[in-house]
Write a protein that holds these residues in place. Structure first.
Motif, mmCIF file in Angstrom:
data_model
loop_
_atom_site.group_PDB
_atom_site.id
_atom_site.type_symbol
_atom_site.label_atom_id
_atom_site.label_comp_id
_atom_site.label_asym_id
_atom_site.label_seq_id
_atom_site.Cartn_x
_atom_site.Cartn_y
_atom_site.Cartn_z
ATOM 1 N N ILE A 33 0.834 -1.204 0.000
ATOM 2 C CA ILE A 33 0.000 0.000 0.000
ATOM 3 C C ILE A 33 0.869 1.255 0.000
ATOM 4 C CG2 ILE A 33 -1.782 1.266 1.243
ATOM 5 C CD1 ILE A 33 -2.775 -1.382 2.362
ATOM 6 N N LEU A 34 1.923 1.251 0.812
ATOM 7 C CA LEU A 34 2.822 2.403 0.850
ATOM 8 C C LEU A 34 3.507 2.612 -0.496
ATOM 9 C CD1 LEU A 34 4.471 2.003 4.368
ATOM 10 C CD2 LEU A 34 3.062 3.917 3.606
ATOM 11 N N LEU A 35 3.950 1.509 -1.103
ATOM 12 C CA LEU A 35 4.603 1.624 -2.406
ATOM 13 C C LEU A 35 3.627 2.129 -3.461
ATOM 14 C CD1 LEU A 35 7.159 1.189 -4.050
ATOM 15 C CD2 LEU A 35 6.431 -1.176 -4.451
ATOM 16 N N ALA A 36 2.398 1.607 -3.433
ATOM 17 C CA ALA A 36 1.385 2.085 -4.387
ATOM 18 C C ALA A 36 1.091 3.565 -4.173
ATOM 19 C CB ALA A 36 0.109 1.263 -4.238
ATOM 20 N N LEU A 37 1.038 3.991 -2.909
ATOM 21 C CA LEU A 37 0.801 5.404 -2.616
ATOM 22 C C LEU A 37 1.941 6.274 -3.142
ATOM 23 C CD1 LEU A 37 -0.798 7.645 -1.233
ATOM 24 C CD2 LEU A 37 0.350 7.040 0.915
ATOM 25 N N LEU A 38 3.172 5.808 -2.957
ATOM 26 C CA LEU A 38 4.330 6.571 -3.422
ATOM 27 C C LEU A 38 4.340 6.703 -4.947
ATOM 28 C CD1 LEU A 38 7.087 7.923 -2.978
ATOM 29 C CD2 LEU A 38 8.113 5.626 -3.015
ATOM 30 N N VAL A 39 4.170 5.568 -5.636
ATOM 31 C CA VAL A 39 4.233 5.588 -7.100
ATOM 32 C C VAL A 39 3.052 6.345 -7.687
ATOM 33 C CG1 VAL A 39 4.255 4.148 -9.174
ATOM 34 C CG2 VAL A 39 5.577 3.471 -7.165
ATOM 35 N N SER A 40 1.864 6.124 -7.137
ATOM 36 C CA SER A 40 0.694 6.840 -7.666
ATOM 37 C C SER A 40 0.813 8.342 -7.432
ATOM 38 C CB SER A 40 -0.588 6.305 -7.026
ATOM 39 O OG SER A 40 -0.576 6.509 -5.619
ATOM 40 N N GLY A 41 1.345 8.737 -6.282
ATOM 41 C CA GLY A 41 1.557 10.164 -6.041
ATOM 42 C C GLY A 41 2.573 10.755 -6.999
ATOM 43 N N TRP A 42 3.625 9.988 -7.243
ATOM 44 C CA TRP A 42 4.647 10.437 -8.193
ATOM 45 C C TRP A 42 4.043 10.624 -9.595
ATOM 46 C CZ3 TRP A 42 10.124 7.790 -8.211
ATOM 47 C CH2 TRP A 42 11.001 8.552 -8.994
ATOM 48 N N CYS A 43 3.269 9.614 -10.026
ATOM 49 C CA CYS A 43 2.640 9.702 -11.346
ATOM 50 C C CYS A 43 1.626 10.844 -11.406
ATOM 51 C CB CYS A 43 1.957 8.374 -11.678
ATOM 52 S SG CYS A 43 3.097 7.002 -11.954
ATOM 53 N N ALA A 44 0.901 11.044 -10.308
ATOM 54 C CA ALA A 44 -0.092 12.125 -10.297
ATOM 55 C C ALA A 44 0.575 13.487 -10.425
ATOM 56 C CB ALA A 44 -0.912 12.047 -9.013
ATOM 57 N N VAL A 45 1.684 13.681 -9.703
ATOM 58 C CA VAL A 45 2.399 14.950 -9.804
ATOM 59 C C VAL A 45 2.961 15.132 -11.213
ATOM 60 C CG1 VAL A 45 4.418 16.219 -8.985
ATOM 61 C CG2 VAL A 45 2.938 15.032 -7.344
ATOM 62 N N THR A 46 3.535 14.077 -11.783
ATOM 63 C CA THR A 46 4.082 14.161 -13.146
ATOM 64 C C THR A 46 2.997 14.488 -14.160
ATOM 65 O OG1 THR A 46 5.768 12.518 -12.545
ATOM 66 C CG2 THR A 46 5.410 12.920 -14.889
ATOM 67 N N ASP A 47 1.856 13.789 -14.049
ATOM 68 C CA ASP A 47 0.762 14.034 -14.978
ATOM 69 C C ASP A 47 0.198 15.439 -14.808
ATOM 70 O OD1 ASP A 47 -0.994 12.947 -17.056
ATOM 71 O OD2 ASP A 47 -2.571 13.107 -15.529
ATOM 72 N N ILE A 126 2.087 3.220 -17.023
ATOM 73 C CA ILE A 126 1.427 2.780 -15.788
ATOM 74 C C ILE A 126 0.793 1.408 -15.962
ATOM 75 C CG2 ILE A 126 -0.465 3.265 -14.193
ATOM 76 C CD1 ILE A 126 0.064 6.238 -14.618
ATOM 77 N N TYR A 127 0.041 1.221 -17.034
ATOM 78 C CA TYR A 127 -0.743 0.001 -17.201
ATOM 79 C C TYR A 127 0.100 -1.184 -17.672
ATOM 80 C CZ TYR A 127 -4.731 3.157 -16.798
ATOM 81 O OH TYR A 127 -5.634 4.089 -16.359
ATOM 82 N N ARG A 128 1.096 -0.930 -18.502
ATOM 83 C CA ARG A 128 1.877 -2.037 -19.059
ATOM 84 C C ARG A 128 3.093 -2.406 -18.228
ATOM 85 N NH1 ARG A 128 3.698 -0.689 -24.775
ATOM 86 N NH2 ARG A 128 4.816 -2.635 -24.406
ATOM 87 N N PHE A 129 3.568 -1.513 -17.360
ATOM 88 C CA PHE A 129 4.798 -1.796 -16.624
ATOM 89 C C PHE A 129 4.647 -1.610 -15.105
ATOM 90 C CE2 PHE A 129 6.155 -0.416 -20.889
ATOM 91 C CZ PHE A 129 6.845 -1.556 -21.281
ATOM 92 N N HIS A 130 4.180 -0.443 -14.684
ATOM 93 C CA HIS A 130 4.126 -0.184 -13.249
ATOM 94 C C HIS A 130 3.164 -1.124 -12.534
ATOM 95 C CE1 HIS A 130 6.603 3.031 -14.338
ATOM 96 N NE2 HIS A 130 5.718 4.023 -14.422
ATOM 97 N N MET A 131 1.929 -1.183 -13.019
ATOM 98 C CA MET A 131 0.933 -2.013 -12.336
ATOM 99 C C MET A 131 1.236 -3.508 -12.400
ATOM 100 S SD MET A 131 -2.807 -0.259 -12.748
ATOM 101 C CE MET A 131 -3.266 1.061 -11.630
ATOM 102 N N PRO A 132 1.635 -4.065 -13.568
ATOM 103 C CA PRO A 132 2.001 -5.490 -13.562
ATOM 104 C C PRO A 132 3.139 -5.814 -12.599
ATOM 105 C CG PRO A 132 1.661 -4.744 -15.805
ATOM 106 C CD PRO A 132 1.621 -3.527 -14.939
ATOM 107 N N THR A 133 4.138 -4.937 -12.537
ATOM 108 C CA THR A 133 5.232 -5.159 -11.588
ATOM 109 C C THR A 133 4.722 -5.112 -10.154
ATOM 110 O OG1 THR A 133 6.773 -4.121 -13.143
ATOM 111 C CG2 THR A 133 7.515 -4.358 -10.869
ATOM 112 N N PHE A 134 3.830 -4.192 -9.888
ATOM 113 C CA PHE A 134 3.241 -4.088 -8.552
ATOM 114 C C PHE A 134 2.467 -5.353 -8.209
ATOM 115 C CE2 PHE A 134 -0.562 -2.943 -6.062
ATOM 116 C CZ PHE A 134 0.060 -2.562 -4.883
ATOM 117 N N TYR A 135 1.649 -5.838 -9.163
ATOM 118 C CA TYR A 135 0.882 -7.059 -8.917
ATOM 119 C C TYR A 135 1.797 -8.269 -8.696
ATOM 120 C CZ TYR A 135 -3.176 -4.524 -10.802
ATOM 121 O OH TYR A 135 -4.171 -3.617 -11.015
ATOM 122 N N GLY A 136 2.746 -8.465 -9.612
ATOM 123 C CA GLY A 136 3.527 -9.693 -9.607
ATOM 124 C C GLY A 136 4.545 -9.794 -8.502
ATOM 125 N N VAL A 137 5.164 -8.679 -8.139
ATOM 126 C CA VAL A 137 6.281 -8.728 -7.193
ATOM 127 C C VAL A 137 5.871 -8.277 -5.799
ATOM 128 C CG1 VAL A 137 8.616 -7.880 -6.727
ATOM 129 C CG2 VAL A 137 7.906 -8.334 -9.074
#
Length: 267
Positions: A33-47, A126-137
Protein backbone atom coordinates in the motif's frame (compact mmCIF):
# COMPACT_ATOMS: atom_id res chain seq x y z
CA UNK A 1 26.75 -23.76 33.50
CA UNK A 2 24.26 -21.06 34.37
CA UNK A 3 25.70 -18.49 31.94
CA UNK A 4 25.52 -20.75 28.94
CA UNK A 5 21.71 -21.32 28.99
CA UNK A 6 21.21 -17.56 29.46
CA UNK A 7 23.33 -16.86 26.37
CA UNK A 8 21.54 -19.54 24.39
CA UNK A 9 18.18 -18.10 25.45
CA UNK A 10 19.19 -14.61 24.33
CA UNK A 11 20.36 -15.98 20.98
CA UNK A 12 17.13 -17.93 20.54
CA UNK A 13 15.05 -14.81 21.28
CA UNK A 14 17.06 -12.80 18.74
CA UNK A 15 16.62 -15.50 16.09
CA UNK A 16 12.87 -15.62 16.73
CA UNK A 17 12.61 -11.85 16.42
CA UNK A 18 14.51 -11.85 13.13
CA UNK A 19 12.43 -14.68 11.67
CA UNK A 20 9.22 -12.95 12.76
CA UNK A 21 10.42 -9.72 11.14
CA UNK A 22 11.19 -11.50 7.86
CA UNK A 23 7.79 -13.23 7.86
CA UNK A 24 5.99 -9.96 8.66
CA UNK A 25 7.83 -8.10 5.90
CA UNK A 26 7.03 -10.74 3.30
CA UNK A 27 3.35 -10.94 4.15
CA UNK A 28 2.79 -7.32 5.17
CA UNK A 29 0.08 -5.42 3.31
CA UNK A 30 1.46 -2.09 4.50
CA UNK A 31 4.47 -2.26 2.18
CA UNK A 32 2.40 -2.76 -1.03
CA UNK A 33 0.00 0.00 0.00
CA UNK A 34 2.82 2.40 0.85
CA UNK A 35 4.60 1.62 -2.41
CA UNK A 36 1.38 2.08 -4.39
CA UNK A 37 0.80 5.40 -2.62
CA UNK A 38 4.33 6.57 -3.42
CA UNK A 39 4.23 5.59 -7.10
CA UNK A 40 0.69 6.84 -7.67
CA UNK A 41 1.56 10.16 -6.04
CA UNK A 42 4.65 10.44 -8.19
CA UNK A 43 2.64 9.70 -11.35
CA UNK A 44 -0.09 12.13 -10.30
CA UNK A 45 2.40 14.95 -9.80
CA UNK A 46 4.08 14.16 -13.15
CA UNK A 47 0.76 14.03 -14.98
CA UNK A 48 -0.35 17.27 -13.34
CA UNK A 49 2.83 19.01 -14.50
CA UNK A 50 2.27 17.73 -18.04
CA UNK A 51 -1.40 18.78 -18.02
CA UNK A 52 -0.92 22.05 -16.26
CA UNK A 53 -3.79 21.15 -13.93
CA UNK A 54 -4.62 18.59 -11.24
CA UNK A 55 -4.62 15.03 -12.57
CA UNK A 56 -7.30 12.40 -12.01
CA UNK A 57 -4.47 10.07 -10.90
CA UNK A 58 -4.77 11.72 -7.49
CA UNK A 59 -7.91 9.60 -7.04
CA UNK A 60 -5.63 6.56 -6.93
CA UNK A 61 -3.57 8.29 -4.23
CA UNK A 62 -6.76 8.94 -2.24
CA UNK A 63 -7.78 5.28 -2.50
CA UNK A 64 -4.35 4.18 -1.28
CA UNK A 65 -4.52 6.62 1.64
CA UNK A 66 -7.90 5.17 2.64
CA UNK A 67 -6.59 1.60 2.41
CA UNK A 68 -3.50 2.47 4.45
CA UNK A 69 -5.58 4.21 7.12
CA UNK A 70 -7.94 1.24 7.37
CA UNK A 71 -4.99 -1.13 7.61
CA UNK A 72 -3.32 0.72 10.48
CA UNK A 73 -6.60 1.29 12.29
CA UNK A 74 -7.42 -2.42 12.23
CA UNK A 75 -4.05 -4.17 12.24
CA UNK A 76 -1.63 -1.95 14.12
CA UNK A 77 -2.83 -2.79 17.60
CA UNK A 78 -4.10 -6.32 16.97
CA UNK A 79 -2.37 -9.69 17.25
CA UNK A 80 0.96 -8.55 18.71
CA UNK A 81 3.67 -11.00 19.65
CA UNK A 82 6.26 -13.27 18.08
CA UNK A 83 4.57 -16.63 18.49
CA UNK A 84 3.59 -18.76 15.54
CA UNK A 85 -0.13 -18.33 16.30
CA UNK A 86 0.15 -14.52 16.40
CA UNK A 87 2.11 -14.55 13.14
CA UNK A 88 -0.56 -16.70 11.49
CA UNK A 89 -3.34 -14.34 12.62
CA UNK A 90 -1.43 -11.34 11.30
CA UNK A 91 -0.96 -13.15 7.99
CA UNK A 92 -4.73 -13.63 7.64
CA UNK A 93 -5.35 -9.91 8.23
CA UNK A 94 -2.60 -8.90 5.81
CA UNK A 95 -3.92 -11.24 3.13
CA UNK A 96 -7.30 -9.50 3.32
CA UNK A 97 -5.73 -6.08 2.85
CA UNK A 98 -3.52 -7.33 0.01
CA UNK A 99 -6.63 -8.50 -1.82
CA UNK A 100 -8.28 -5.16 -1.06
CA UNK A 101 -5.33 -3.26 -2.54
CA UNK A 102 -5.33 -5.40 -5.70
CA UNK A 103 -9.08 -4.93 -6.12
CA UNK A 104 -8.64 -1.19 -5.65
CA UNK A 105 -6.08 -1.08 -8.46
CA UNK A 106 -8.26 -3.17 -10.78
CA UNK A 107 -11.31 -1.01 -10.08
CA UNK A 108 -9.23 2.11 -10.71
CA UNK A 109 -8.17 0.80 -14.14
CA UNK A 110 -11.73 -0.21 -15.01
CA UNK A 111 -13.13 3.18 -13.99
CA UNK A 112 -10.51 5.24 -15.81
CA UNK A 113 -10.40 3.20 -19.03
CA UNK A 114 -13.90 1.76 -19.44
CA UNK A 115 -16.34 3.95 -17.49
CA UNK A 116 -15.07 7.52 -17.56
CA UNK A 117 -12.59 7.28 -20.40
CA UNK A 118 -9.95 9.31 -18.57
CA UNK A 119 -6.71 9.37 -20.54
CA UNK A 120 -3.18 10.30 -19.57
CA UNK A 121 0.14 10.42 -21.39
CA UNK A 122 1.44 8.07 -18.68
CA UNK A 123 -1.22 5.39 -19.24
CA UNK A 124 0.99 3.06 -21.26
CA UNK A 125 3.80 3.13 -18.72
CA UNK A 126 1.43 2.78 -15.79
CA UNK A 127 -0.74 0.00 -17.20
CA UNK A 128 1.88 -2.04 -19.06
CA UNK A 129 4.80 -1.80 -16.62
CA UNK A 130 4.13 -0.18 -13.25
CA UNK A 131 0.93 -2.01 -12.34
CA UNK A 132 2.00 -5.49 -13.56
CA UNK A 133 5.23 -5.16 -11.59
CA UNK A 134 3.24 -4.09 -8.55
CA UNK A 135 0.88 -7.06 -8.92
CA UNK A 136 3.53 -9.69 -9.61
CA UNK A 137 6.28 -8.73 -7.19
CA UNK A 138 4.71 -6.66 -4.42
CA UNK A 139 1.00 -7.25 -3.95
CA UNK A 140 0.58 -11.02 -4.46
CA UNK A 141 2.17 -13.78 -2.41
CA UNK A 142 1.92 -16.81 -4.70
CA UNK A 143 2.55 -17.38 -8.42
CA UNK A 144 -1.05 -18.56 -8.82
CA UNK A 145 -2.41 -15.32 -7.39
CA UNK A 146 -0.02 -13.33 -9.57
CA UNK A 147 -1.12 -15.24 -12.69
CA UNK A 148 -4.80 -14.58 -11.98
CA UNK A 149 -4.28 -10.88 -11.29
CA UNK A 150 -1.98 -10.34 -14.30
CA UNK A 151 -4.53 -12.07 -16.52
CA UNK A 152 -7.37 -9.86 -15.26
CA UNK A 153 -5.20 -6.79 -15.68
CA UNK A 154 -4.34 -7.88 -19.23
CA UNK A 155 -8.03 -8.15 -20.05
CA UNK A 156 -8.68 -4.65 -18.68
CA UNK A 157 -5.85 -3.11 -20.74
CA UNK A 158 -6.37 -5.31 -23.80
CA UNK A 159 -6.83 -2.22 -25.99
CA UNK A 160 -3.15 -1.43 -25.31
CA UNK A 161 -2.06 -4.92 -26.46
CA UNK A 162 -3.48 -5.12 -29.97
CA UNK A 163 -0.21 -5.31 -31.88
CA UNK A 164 2.23 -8.22 -31.66
CA UNK A 165 5.06 -6.18 -30.12
CA UNK A 166 3.10 -4.87 -27.16
CA UNK A 167 1.24 -8.17 -26.59
CA UNK A 168 4.34 -10.34 -26.47
CA UNK A 169 6.20 -7.64 -24.60
CA UNK A 170 3.51 -7.78 -21.92
CA UNK A 171 3.70 -11.58 -21.82
CA UNK A 172 7.48 -11.55 -21.49
CA UNK A 173 7.25 -9.01 -18.70
CA UNK A 174 4.67 -11.18 -16.94
CA UNK A 175 6.90 -14.27 -17.21
CA UNK A 176 9.73 -12.45 -15.44
CA UNK A 177 7.31 -11.18 -12.82
CA UNK A 178 5.97 -14.67 -12.19
CA UNK A 179 9.49 -15.99 -11.68
CA UNK A 180 10.10 -13.24 -9.14
CA UNK A 181 6.77 -14.07 -7.49
CA UNK A 182 7.77 -17.73 -7.27
CA UNK A 183 11.10 -16.86 -5.61
CA UNK A 184 9.30 -14.59 -3.16
CA UNK A 185 6.83 -17.37 -2.39
CA UNK A 186 9.70 -19.80 -1.75
CA UNK A 187 11.40 -17.31 0.56
CA UNK A 188 8.18 -16.81 2.49
CA UNK A 189 7.82 -20.58 2.85
CA UNK A 190 11.37 -20.90 4.13
CA UNK A 191 10.78 -18.13 6.67
CA UNK A 192 7.56 -19.79 7.86
CA UNK A 193 9.14 -23.24 8.14
CA UNK A 194 12.15 -21.79 9.95
CA UNK A 195 9.83 -20.10 12.43
CA UNK A 196 7.95 -23.37 12.97
CA UNK A 197 11.21 -25.27 13.53
CA UNK A 198 12.33 -22.58 15.95
CA UNK A 199 9.05 -22.86 17.86
CA UNK A 200 9.46 -26.65 18.06
CA UNK A 201 13.05 -26.25 19.20
CA UNK A 202 11.97 -23.77 21.87
CA UNK A 203 9.32 -26.24 23.10
CA UNK A 204 11.88 -29.05 23.24
CA UNK A 205 14.33 -26.85 25.13
CA UNK A 206 11.59 -25.90 27.60
CA UNK A 207 10.62 -29.55 28.12
CA UNK A 208 14.26 -30.54 28.51
CA UNK A 209 14.83 -27.86 31.13
CA UNK A 210 11.67 -28.89 32.96
CA UNK A 211 12.80 -32.51 32.99
CA UNK A 212 16.28 -31.44 34.08
CA UNK A 213 14.80 -29.52 37.01
CA UNK A 214 12.70 -32.55 37.93
CA UNK A 215 15.77 -34.80 37.79
CA UNK A 216 17.73 -32.31 39.90
CA UNK A 217 14.96 -32.25 42.51
CA UNK A 218 14.80 -36.06 42.57
CA UNK A 219 18.57 -36.28 42.84
CA UNK A 220 18.54 -33.76 45.69
CA UNK A 221 15.83 -35.76 47.47
CA UNK A 222 17.88 -38.97 47.11
CA UNK A 223 20.97 -37.18 48.40
CA UNK A 224 19.04 -35.83 51.39
CA UNK A 225 17.67 -39.30 52.13
CA UNK A 226 21.16 -40.78 51.77
CA UNK A 227 22.51 -38.27 54.27
CA UNK A 228 19.70 -39.20 56.68
CA UNK A 229 20.54 -42.91 56.35
CA UNK A 230 24.23 -42.20 56.84
CA UNK A 231 23.44 -40.16 59.92
CA UNK A 232 21.23 -42.96 61.29
CA UNK A 233 24.00 -45.48 60.57
CA UNK A 234 26.54 -43.30 62.35
CA UNK A 235 24.30 -42.89 65.40
CA UNK A 236 23.58 -46.63 65.53
CA UNK A 237 27.27 -47.45 65.20
CA UNK A 238 28.15 -45.04 68.00
CA UNK A 239 25.42 -46.58 70.17
CA UNK A 240 26.77 -50.09 69.54
CA UNK A 241 30.28 -48.95 70.31
CA UNK A 242 29.14 -47.29 73.55
CA UNK A 243 27.23 -50.40 74.60
CA UNK A 244 30.22 -52.61 73.76
CA UNK A 245 32.53 -50.42 75.83
CA UNK A 246 30.14 -50.49 78.83
CA UNK A 247 29.90 -54.29 78.66
CA UNK A 248 33.69 -54.56 78.45
CA UNK A 249 34.21 -52.27 81.45
CA UNK A 250 31.68 -54.19 83.50
CA UNK A 251 33.42 -57.51 82.85
CA UNK A 252 36.84 -56.09 83.69
CA UNK A 253 35.85 -54.88 87.20
CA UNK A 254 36.86 -57.20 90.20
CA UNK A 255 33.96 -59.36 91.23
CA UNK A 256 31.99 -57.96 88.46
CA UNK A 257 29.28 -60.13 87.03
CA UNK A 258 28.51 -59.90 83.37
CA UNK A 259 24.93 -59.03 82.76
CA UNK A 260 22.90 -62.07 81.80
CA UNK A 261 19.54 -62.30 80.28
CA UNK A 262 16.79 -63.41 82.63
CA UNK A 263 15.40 -66.86 81.81
CA UNK A 264 12.13 -66.30 83.61
CA UNK A 265 9.18 -65.01 81.73
CA UNK A 266 7.89 -61.67 82.85
CA UNK A 267 4.81 -61.81 85.08
Amino acid sequence: YQARPAGELAGADQARKELTLVADLLMSAAIPILLALLVSGWCAVTDSIMRGTASFVFLGCLANVLNLSAYYMYCKFKHPGESLAATARRKEVNDVFRVLEVLTALVYVAMCEHFFGWQSALDEDIYRFHMPTFYGVVATNTPIDATIVLTLHGVLISHFLFDVQTFFGYLQHCVMLLSASWMKHQLAGIAKESLEVHEQHADLVHKNRTQARTVDKTKQAYEDKSREYNEMHRVAREAVQSLTQEVGLSQSKPGGVAPQLSQTAPP
